[in-house]
Motif scaffolding. Structure first.
Motif, PDB file in Angstrom:
ATOM      1  N   ILE A 205     -17.651  -9.587  22.643  1.00 57.33           N
ATOM      2  CA  ILE A 205     -18.686  -9.361  21.618  1.00 57.33           C
ATOM      3  C   ILE A 205     -18.091  -8.645  20.412  1.00 57.33           C
ATOM      4  N   SER A 206     -17.263  -7.620  20.658  1.00 54.60           N
ATOM      5  CA  SER A 206     -16.604  -6.909  19.556  1.00 54.60           C
ATOM      6  C   SER A 206     -15.703  -7.846  18.762  1.00 54.60           C
ATOM      7  N   LYS A 207     -14.978  -8.677  19.455  1.00 51.49           N
ATOM      8  CA  LYS A 207     -14.058  -9.604  18.785  1.00 51.49           C
ATOM      9  C   LYS A 207     -14.809 -10.607  17.912  1.00 51.49           C
ATOM     10  N   ASP A 208     -15.939 -11.069  18.396  1.00 50.92           N
ATOM     11  CA  ASP A 208     -16.700 -12.094  17.669  1.00 50.92           C
ATOM     12  C   ASP A 208     -17.410 -11.554  16.433  1.00 50.92           C
ATOM     13  N   LEU A 209     -17.850 -10.299  16.479  1.00 52.22           N
ATOM     14  CA  LEU A 209     -18.691  -9.780  15.397  1.00 52.22           C
ATOM     15  C   LEU A 209     -17.914  -9.182  14.223  1.00 52.22           C
ATOM     16  N   LEU A 218     -16.844   1.357   8.707  1.00 55.39           N
ATOM     17  CA  LEU A 218     -15.803   1.664   9.674  1.00 55.39           C
ATOM     18  C   LEU A 218     -16.250   1.059  11.005  1.00 55.39           C
ATOM     19  N   ALA A 219     -15.423   0.210  11.583  1.00 53.68           N
ATOM     20  CA  ALA A 219     -15.815  -0.552  12.774  1.00 53.68           C
ATOM     21  C   ALA A 219     -15.498   0.205  14.058  1.00 53.68           C
ATOM     22  N   ILE A 220     -16.498   0.303  14.927  1.00 55.82           N
ATOM     23  CA  ILE A 220     -16.380   1.007  16.200  1.00 55.82           C
ATOM     24  C   ILE A 220     -16.706   0.026  17.331  1.00 55.82           C
ATOM     25  N   SER A 221     -15.947   0.098  18.412  1.00 56.75           N
ATOM     26  CA  SER A 221     -16.249  -0.684  19.609  1.00 56.75           C
ATOM     27  C   SER A 221     -16.698   0.285  20.697  1.00 56.75           C
ATOM     28  N   VAL A 231      -7.673  -1.427  23.481  1.00 54.89           N
ATOM     29  CA  VAL A 231      -7.778  -0.627  22.254  1.00 54.89           C
ATOM     30  C   VAL A 231      -6.750  -1.102  21.229  1.00 54.89           C
ATOM     31  N   ARG A 232      -5.520  -1.297  21.664  1.00 61.63           N
ATOM     32  CA  ARG A 232      -4.479  -1.753  20.730  1.00 61.63           C
ATOM     33  C   ARG A 232      -4.830  -3.122  20.153  1.00 61.63           C
ATOM     34  N   GLU A 233      -5.363  -3.990  20.991  1.00 59.39           N
ATOM     35  CA  GLU A 233      -5.759  -5.329  20.526  1.00 59.39           C
ATOM     36  C   GLU A 233      -6.874  -5.233  19.489  1.00 59.39           C
ATOM     37  N   LEU A 234      -7.876  -4.400  19.763  1.00 57.13           N
ATOM     38  CA  LEU A 234      -8.987  -4.243  18.821  1.00 57.13           C
ATOM     39  C   LEU A 234      -8.546  -3.538  17.545  1.00 57.13           C
ATOM     40  N   GLN A 235      -7.602  -2.619  17.655  1.00 56.46           N
ATOM     41  CA  GLN A 235      -7.041  -1.972  16.464  1.00 56.46           C
ATOM     42  C   GLN A 235      -6.374  -3.008  15.566  1.00 56.46           C
ATOM     43  N   ASP A 236      -5.640  -3.911  16.156  1.00 54.89           N
ATOM     44  CA  ASP A 236      -4.962  -4.963  15.389  1.00 54.89           C
ATOM     45  C   ASP A 236      -5.966  -5.847  14.655  1.00 54.89           C
ATOM     46  N   GLY A 241     -12.497   2.845  15.641  1.00 56.77           N
ATOM     47  CA  GLY A 241     -13.069   3.817  16.560  1.00 56.77           C
ATOM     48  C   GLY A 241     -13.429   3.163  17.881  1.00 56.77           C
ATOM     49  N   PHE A 242     -13.371   3.973  18.968  1.00 56.48           N
ATOM     50  CA  PHE A 242     -13.621   3.447  20.303  1.00 56.48           C
ATOM     51  C   PHE A 242     -14.377   4.499  21.103  1.00 56.48           C
ATOM     52  N   LEU A 243     -15.614   4.171  21.468  1.00 57.00           N
ATOM     53  CA  LEU A 243     -16.439   5.111  22.217  1.00 57.00           C
ATOM     54  C   LEU A 243     -16.246   4.852  23.711  1.00 57.00           C
TER      55      LEU A 243
END
Length: 267
Positions: A205-209, A218-221, A231-236, A241-243
């Motif tokens: 869902i994070s990847k798609d949106l 500022l994008a947070i997952s 986390v590293r993948e989403l940072q790229d 931010g990561f909750l």
């Protein structure tokens, strides 16, 4: 399946009615932290590890995490680990949190604190300010468009950062309409990978949106993150931010677990 979100918000309204009778808005404004200078969660995430470490005793889907550490040990441990911010659950019936937890967390740490709750009334924003929060969560699925806008403006007036939470493109588009006239750019949009109605989790869902986010946000997952590689993948991809709560709170020493996790995200 039962709509858990509706059950939670119904209980929130009922509890809120009681709290308003016990403590008025005037009472909240008299509390010491109400006039405290807030700390920018936006800036802390942008310039730090990006980890929003959560104090969370239980969840509707998993029950109690049975963490033996005290709140003070947990939140100080998070701060020492290098977390950019603390998320403090204040919902009691379903998550075991309290406003006293928020107050105690404020007394323990010098980093930004997010009040994590189901915010449905302006009164709760003043509560957040009075009990030491620096930011509030506004969940799109709990609020209509007018409520989102009104609540957001009240938070801005009280110098609180806003983390808008969405779960799908429809909710994201609603938030985009709310923020398009903002004079501030220090807001955050979080994608909750967990469906709050069914409590199922999917990182996709994070990847798609992300591609649909407004440029200033500022994008947070949020939720379901247990692997530093994720986390590293989403940072790229562009997340800043990561909750994370359950992954830390299900251990005996959340602070130590958080420190190890943060170190692995920077390898």
């Amino acid at each position: 399946m039962e709509d858990i979100l509706k059950k939670i918000t119904d209980k929130t309204y009922a509890d809120l009615k009681i709290r308003k009778e016990i403590r008025t808005l005037s009472d909240l404004r008299e509390m010491p932290h109400y006039t405290r200078e807030t700390i920018s969660m936006h800036d802390a995430l942008k310039n730090g590890s990006g980890i929003i470490a959560e104090h969370k005793r239980q969840s509707p889907s998993k029950g109690s995490f049975k963490c033996p550490a005290t709140l003070e040990q947990v939140v100080k441990g998070y701060e020492n680990a290098g977390a950019s911010a603390i998320s403090c659950l204040t919902d009691e019936p379903f998550f075991g949190g309290t406003l006293q937890d928020l107050l105690d967390t404020r007394d323990c740490v010098d980093i930004p604190i997010l009040r994590k709750d189901f915010m449905v009334d302006l009164y709760q924003i003043h509560e957040a300010r009075a009990f030491g929060a620096d930011a509030i969560l506004l969940i799109a699925s709990c609020l209509n468009d007018e409520e989102l806008k009104t609540m957001a403006n009240e938070a801005i007036n009280l110098d609180l950062d806003i983390l808008f939470e969405v779960h799908d493109l429809e909710e994201l588009n609603r938030v985009k309409k709310v923020v398009q006239d903002f004079k501030t750019s220090t807001y955050l949009i979080g994608v909750n990978n967990r469906d709050l109605k069914k409590f199922k989790t999917d990182i996709q869902i994070s990847k798609d949106l992300l591609e649909h986010f407004p440029k200033k946000a500022l994008a947070i997952s949020e939720s379901g993150i247990s692997d530093p590689e994720v986390v590293r993948e989403l940072q790229d991809l562009g997340y800043r931010g990561f909750l994370i709560g359950e992954n830390f709170m299900k251990t005996n020493d959340p602070g130590r677990t958080c420190a190890k996790f943060i170190k692995q995200t920077t390898l």
